[in-house]
Design a protein around this motif. Structure first.
Motif, PDB file in Angstrom:
ATOM      1  N   GLY A 174       0.805  -1.224   0.000  1.00  0.00           N
ATOM      2  CA  GLY A 174       0.000   0.000   0.000  1.00  0.00           C
ATOM      3  C   GLY A 174       0.830   1.263   0.000  1.00  0.00           C
ATOM      4  N   TRP A 175       1.942   1.252   0.746  1.00  0.00           N
ATOM      5  CA  TRP A 175       2.796   2.448   0.795  1.00  0.00           C
ATOM      6  C   TRP A 175       3.511   2.659  -0.537  1.00  0.00           C
ATOM      7  CZ3 TRP A 175       1.787   5.924   4.061  1.00  0.00           C
ATOM      8  CH2 TRP A 175       1.393   5.622   5.374  1.00  0.00           C
ATOM      9  N   LYS A 176       3.913   1.581  -1.165  1.00  0.00           N
ATOM     10  CA  LYS A 176       4.547   1.693  -2.479  1.00  0.00           C
ATOM     11  C   LYS A 176       3.567   2.275  -3.490  1.00  0.00           C
ATOM     12  CE  LYS A 176       6.871  -1.082  -6.027  1.00  0.00           C
ATOM     13  NZ  LYS A 176       7.265  -2.449  -6.438  1.00  0.00           N
ATOM     14  N   VAL A 177       2.331   1.777  -3.457  1.00  0.00           N
ATOM     15  CA  VAL A 177       1.294   2.274  -4.359  1.00  0.00           C
ATOM     16  C   VAL A 177       0.973   3.731  -4.056  1.00  0.00           C
ATOM     17  CG1 VAL A 177      -1.134   2.020  -5.029  1.00  0.00           C
ATOM     18  CG2 VAL A 177       0.299  -0.005  -4.752  1.00  0.00           C
ATOM     19  N   PHE A 178       0.970   4.096  -2.774  1.00  0.00           N
ATOM     20  CA  PHE A 178       0.690   5.487  -2.393  1.00  0.00           C
ATOM     21  C   PHE A 178       1.683   6.441  -3.048  1.00  0.00           C
ATOM     22  CE2 PHE A 178       1.755   9.068   0.423  1.00  0.00           C
ATOM     23  CZ  PHE A 178       0.534   9.744   0.416  1.00  0.00           C
TER      24      PHE A 178
END
Length: 389
Positions: A174-178
Motif C-alpha cells: 500500500g505504501w509503495k502504491v501510495f
C-alpha cells in the motif's frame, strides 16, 4: 478591504468551470490509474490457484498476517515450505508468474533471484548473511553512535533505543502504491495549476481591466497581494486534496501497514542505496515536503509568467514550456546542471528522482525555495509597474 479582495479573488478562481472540470478529471484519472494500473496488476498464486486484481490484494494481505512481525530464519523456512519459491517469469508483466507477496519477499531479500533482472532463485541465504540484515545493523549502529554523542547532553539512551529497528515482515504494498499514485496525481495537479493560475494576472490585461484596477489606491496596494494569496491558497488546497485522495484509496484497499520499517523493505528495493537505509516515514516526510515545494514553486513561476503576459492563452503556453524544459535539459546535460534541474517543479514530484538525490534533498529544497522567491518577487514587481510602462 484586503480580506474582501482576497475573498473576491478566491471566489473567481473557485467558480471557474476549468477549476471544477480539472478537479473531477484529476480524481477520475487517479481512480482509474489506481484501480487498473495498481490494483489491477496485483498477482497472487497459492497452491496453483491464481488470483488477480482486488482479490489478489486481499489474499496477499491474508497470507501475510500469519507471518507478520519480526523476521527469523525459522519463519522464512516456514514460508518456503508452504509456498515454495517462484520460478516462472512473466514476459510482459512485472513480478513472478507463480509468486505471491510472501515468497516474493523471501526471494527478493533471502535468495539471488530477481524478476527485474530475469534471474531465477538458485541460492538461499540465512538472515545474518543478507544485505537486509546488514542494512538494519548499519542503521542501528548509527543510532548507537548518536546515543554516545548525546550522553553529554543528558539524552537518555532509552529514548534513542526506541528508534532502533528489526527486520520485519508486513504487507507494505500500500505504501509503495501510495507513492506512485501521489506522483501521478501531482503531475495532473501541476497541469491544473498551469491552466488555472496562469490567468490571475494575464486576464486583467486581456480584459482591459488593469487600468481600472490601478485607478484606485486599494487596487494599487492590495489587489496584487490578494491575487497572490488566493492563488497560493488554491494551490495548497489542491495539494492537500490530491494527497488525501491518494492516502484514502490506499488505506481502504491496502491498509497501509509496515510504514515504520526501512524504506528499502517498504518500497521493495534491493539495491540498498542510502535512501533504502532510512526509516520509511522519514523518506515519506521528505517526499511530501518536496511535493509541496513543487506545487508552491510552480505556482510562483506561473504567477511570474502571468504578470509578463497579456493573454491567458499565452500565459498557459509559456508556463507549460517552462515546466517541461527541465526534462530536455536533463536529457542533454549532466553534472551540476542536474542538481538545478532536480530542483524544478517537474522533478520535485518524481519519486524516482528522490531516490537518487535523497542524501542532498535539503540542497534541492533550498534551490526550490530560491526559485519560488525570485519568481514571485519578479512577477509582483513587474505587475505593479505594468500599467505605468
Amino acid at each position: 478591504m484586503r480580506m474582501q479582495l482576497y475573498k473576491m479573488e478566491f471566489y473567481k478562481i473557485f467558480h471557474r468551470k476549468i477549476f471544477w472540470i480539472g478537479i473531477l478529471a484529476i480524481l477520475g484519472l487517479m481512480f482509474v490509474y489506481f484501480w487498473f494500473a495498481e490494483v489491477g496488476d496485483e498477482r497472487c498464486v497459492i497452491d496453483g490457484r491464481s488470483y488477480s486484481g482486488y482479490e489478489a490484494v486481499q489474499m496477499n494481505k491474508k497470507i501475510t498476517e500469519e507471518y507478520a512481525g519480526t523476521v527469523t530464519d525459522e519463519k522464512i523456512n516456514q514460508i518456503v515450505d508452504k509456498y515454495g519459491l517462484p520460478s516462472e517469469l512473466n514476459e510482459n508483466m512485472p513480478g513472478w508468474k507463480n509468486g505471491n507477496y510472501l515468497n516474493d519477499f523471501v526471494t527478493r531479500f533471502f535468495t539471488n533471484g530477481s524478476w527485474e533482472n530475469g534471474v531465477k532463485p538458485t541460492e538461499r541465504y540465512r538472515l545474518k548473511d543478507t544485505d537486509l540484515w546488514n542494512a538494519y545493523k548499519e542503521y542501528n549502529e548509527n543510532i548507537d553512535s548518536k546515543s554516545e554523542k548525546n550522553d553529554k547532553k543528558q539524552m537518555k539512551n532509552e529514548i534513542l533505543s526506541m528508534w532502533k529497528l528489526k527486520p520485519t515482515l508486513e504487507y507494505t504494498t500500500g505504501w509503495k502504491v501510495f507513492g506512485e499514485l501521489l506522483q501521478f496525481g501531482l503531475i495532473l495537479g501541476s497541469i491544473m495549476i498551469i491552466c488555472v493560475i496562469s490567468g490571475i494576472f494575464a486576464e486583467e490585461s486581456q480584459t482591459k481591466m488593469l487600468p481600472l484596477i490601478f485607478t484606485t489606491v486599494e487596487g494599487k496596494r492590495k489587489d496584487t497581494s490578494a491575487k497572490v494569496l488566493a492563488s497560493f491558497t488554491i494551490t495548497v488546497l489542491l495539494y492537500a486534496g490530491i494527497t488525501g485522495s491518494a492516502w484514502g484509496l490506499c488505506k481502504i484497499v491496502y491498509d497501509l501497514k509496515g510504514g515504520y520499517d526501512l524504506t528499502g523493505v517498504v518500497i521493495s528495493g534491493s539495491m540498498w542505496k542510502t535512501v533504502d537505509k532510512v526509516p520509511f516515514f522519514s523518506y515519506l516526510s521528505v517526499l511530501l515536503i518536496l511535493g509541496m515545494l513543487a506545487f508552491l514553486s510552480l505556482n510562483a513561476i506561473t504567477l511570474c509568467i502571468s504578470a509578463y503576459q497579456d493573454s491567458m492563452f499565452g500565459a498557459v503556453v509559456a508556463t507549460a514550456i517552462c515546466w517541461a524544459i527541465p526534462l530536455l535539459v536533463r536529457i542533454f546535460f549532466g553534472g551540476l546542471v542536474w542538481v538545478l534541474v532536480d530542483s524544478m517543479p517537474m522533478f520535485l514530484i518524481m519519486q524516482v528522482n528522490l531516490n537518487d538525490i535523497y542524501s542532498i534533498w535539503y540542497v534541492v529544497a533550498v534551490i526550490a525555495v530560491d526559485v519560488l522567491a525570485v519568481s514571485l518577487t519578479k512577477g509582483i514587481l513587474y505587475y505593479k509597474v505594468k500599467q505605468v510602462v
